[in-house]
Design an enzyme around this catalytic site. Structure first.
Site, PDB file in Angstrom:
ATOM      1  N   ASP A  72      28.892  91.774  69.097  1.00 22.46           N
ATOM      2  CA  ASP A  72      28.005  92.260  68.171  1.00 22.46           C
ATOM      3  C   ASP A  72      27.207  93.749  68.638  1.00 22.46           C
ATOM      4  OD1 ASP A  72      27.067  91.595  70.904  1.00 22.46           O
ATOM      5  OD2 ASP A  72      25.698  90.000  70.482  1.00 22.46           O
TER       6      ASP A  72
ATOM      7  N   ALA B 277      31.090 102.670  17.697  1.00 27.34           N
ATOM      8  CA  ALA B 277      29.748 102.348  18.197  1.00 27.34           C
ATOM      9  C   ALA B 277      30.045 101.059  17.741  1.00 27.34           C
ATOM     10  CB  ALA B 277      28.262 102.945  17.576  1.00 27.34           C
TER      11      ALA B 277
ATOM     12  N   ARG C 230      20.107  83.321  66.631  1.00 20.22           N
ATOM     13  CA  ARG C 230      18.609  83.936  65.856  1.00 20.22           C
ATOM     14  C   ARG C 230      19.101  84.508  65.017  1.00 20.22           C
ATOM     15  NH1 ARG C 230      16.553  88.026  70.504  1.00 20.22           N
ATOM     16  NH2 ARG C 230      18.664  87.467  71.731  1.00 20.22           N
TER      17      ARG C 230
ATOM     18  N   THR D 173      28.781  85.776  81.334  1.00 21.32           N
ATOM     19  CA  THR D 173      29.703  86.837  80.469  1.00 21.32           C
ATOM     20  C   THR D 173      31.020  86.578  81.410  1.00 21.32           C
ATOM     21  OG1 THR D 173      28.103  87.766  81.159  1.00 21.32           O
ATOM     22  CG2 THR D 173      28.391  88.009  79.538  1.00 21.32           C
TER      23      THR D 173
ATOM     24  N   GLU E  74      19.995  90.837  86.248  1.00 22.22           N
ATOM     25  CA  GLU E  74      19.676  90.105  85.061  1.00 22.22           C
ATOM     26  C   GLU E  74      17.969  90.233  85.369  1.00 22.22           C
ATOM     27  OE1 GLU E  74      21.774  89.879  82.354  1.00 22.22           O
ATOM     28  OE2 GLU E  74      23.033  90.970  83.564  1.00 22.22           O
TER      29      GLU E  74
END
Ligand code: UD1
Ligand code: MG
Length: 461
Positions: free
Chosen positions: A104, A384, A16, A81, A154
């Site tokens: 993340d 200058a 994503r 996982t 889940e």
């Protein structure tokens, strides 16, 4: 307490983000998301840090190469996982606690992890949970009538009643490694996503009579993950807000904490004032009483006590650094590049660029000028529009301007060249040869006039 081995899960794809770069390498506050997690792991003095890589493994591993005490384990393919943790346990030792973090989830704080580790205490399963009224998408903590945690379910596997639970699992847990090893071996993928869920270890722990405890926090930003550019921007703001609070608590006066960005390390002395829209990058040190005007970009430099940086100044020392001396004045609209070293009370004015040059105490370059590869003495007045022509197309050469020199406006100093102490250069000169101390040098076309000059007139047709 038992020693802590951190495992950072970073094998996921990050679809994503819609980016060609692995998600965990996207930057927050100038540092990769994964780096935030690794830095927090080192703040809690983890014995080992194991990073699980998968998608974009080569790029992620390359970004970590220079760091010691860190080990990468690849997970190919990515089957969940639990499967990720199965790849990590062979490099962990049974005497420790495994602390599972996500690459993340960048803003988890060290004190929260310490609290979680105390709950684990080398013998229990400790889950970091969050109380939230938007639990959608997360694993829910299921408790029995006595309030004891029984499982994590889940979202995709949850019953409608379980979906109403507002305590979610953050993705962070601390587990005694010797127990985790056994439970991971018992995982299966009989679930809605056909993945090996790490969260299923909770069921096994309960079945084995091991205590499972949740450490519940309410600061969502600590456990919020980055999945989209919108979430990345929102966590960036949370991070900058935290830093702004920290600086203000130390006495730094920020005109607007919402318009202040530090993408590196900033250290500030006492009575520092920073106006709106300033961005700090790399290593920046700001001394006592420094004032920084609005809209400045300041990177890799040291600004000493009492200096003033006026609006719209751009400073980047890159690898060489930049020093702004005590009581110096820089800007508005000035640019200091690598190797610019300004001594005390130097003035650099608008549209002046300084690169790889030292300016001694009290030297001034106030308007529209370039000072490159130059050594400028005390009290020099650099007119200058004056330019050091430091580059012959192949090599760079130095310009030396000794103390008390006055360079007239719009001069070109063709390096290598030395202007002797106390000398004066007439305006508009192109200096190609070194000059003697005390001399006035003028190197330009002589002024001539024709009296009563008549301009041409248009021919009549
Ligand atoms: C996970 C938890 C969920 C929790 C949520 C918090 C499980 C099964 N679920 O869900 O309970 O509420 O995090 O954000 O653990 N990863 C790998 N290899 C894999 C899969 C994932 O390294 O095979 C990494 C990802 O890169 C990421 C982390 O593990 O850093 C979490 O994975 P993700 O797919 O986001 O898990 P969620 O479904 O969000
Ligand atoms: Mg996730």
């Amino acid at each position: 307490m038992a020693l802590v081995d951190v495992v950072v899960m970073a094998a996921g794809k990050g679809t994503r983000m819609k980016s060609s770069m692995p998600k965990v390498l996207h930057r927050l506050g100038g540092r990769a998301l994964l780096q935030h997690v690794i830095d927090t792991a080192s703040a809690i003095e983890a014995r080992r840090v194991v990073v699980i890589t998968g998608h974009g493994a080569e790029e992620v591993e390359a970004s970590l190469q220079a760091q010691t005490g860190l080990q990468c384990v690849r997970q190919m393919p990515q089957l969940g996982t639990g499967h990720a943790m199965q790849q990590a346990v062979p490099v962990l030792s049974d005497d420790g606690i495994t602390l599972v973090l996500s690459g993340d989830v960048p803003l988890i704080q060290a004190d929260t992890l310490q609290a979680l580790l105390s709950v684990c205490d080398g013998q229990h399963v400790a889950l970091l949970s969050l109380q939230t009224n938007s639990p959608t998408g997360y694993g829910r903590l299921v408790r029995n009538a006595q309030g004891v945690v029984q499982a994590i379910v889940e979202e995709k596997d949850a019953t409608p009643e379980q979906r109403l639970i507002q305590e979610i699992y953050s993705g962070i847990m601390a587990v005694p490694t010797r127990l985790l090893r056994g439970w991971l071996a018992r995982l299966d993928n009989q679930n809605a996503q056909q993945e090996y869920y790490l969260t299923d270890v909770v069921k096994f722990a309960v079945a084995d009579g091991c205590t499972v405890q949740a450490h519940c926090i309410s600061q969502a930003w600590q456990v919020e993950g980055v999945n989209t550019p919108v979430q990345l921007a929102s966590l960036e703001r949370a991070y900058q807000h935290l830093q702004a609070q920290r600086f203000m608590n130390e006495g730094v006066r920020l005109a607007d904490p919402a318009r202040f960005d530090v993408r590196g390390t900033l250290s500030c002395g006492q009575d520092v004032e920073i106006d709106v829209n300033c961005v700090f990058e790399g290593e920046v040190h700001v001394g006592d009483g420094v004032r920084i005007g609005p809209n400045c970009f300041i990177a890799n430099c040291s600004i000493q006590a009492g200096a003033v940086i006026h609006a719209f100044t751009h400073i980047d020392g890159e690898k060489l650094g930049v020093t702004v001396g005590e009581g110096a004045s820089v800007g508005p609209f000035a640019r200091l590049r690598p190797g610019a070293v300004l001594a005390a009370e130097v003035h650099i004015g608008n549209f002046v660029e300084v690169k790889n040059s030292t300016l001694a105490k009290g030297a001034k370059a106030n308007h529209l000028a370039y000072v490159g590869d130059a050594t400028v003495g005390e009290r020099v007045n650099y007119g200058a529009g004056t330019i050091t022509a430091n580059y012959d197309g192949a090599n760079k050469h130095r310009t030396i301007i000794e103390a008390d020199v006055h360079i007239g406006s719009n001069s070109v100093l063709v390096a290598p060249v030395t202007i002797g102490a106390g000398g004066t250069v007439g305006a508009g000169s192109i200096i190609t040869k070194s000059t003697e101390p005390g001399a006035l040098t003028v190197a330009r076309g002589k002024q001539t006039s024709m009296a009563n000059y008549q301009r041409p007139v248009k021919n009549k047709k």
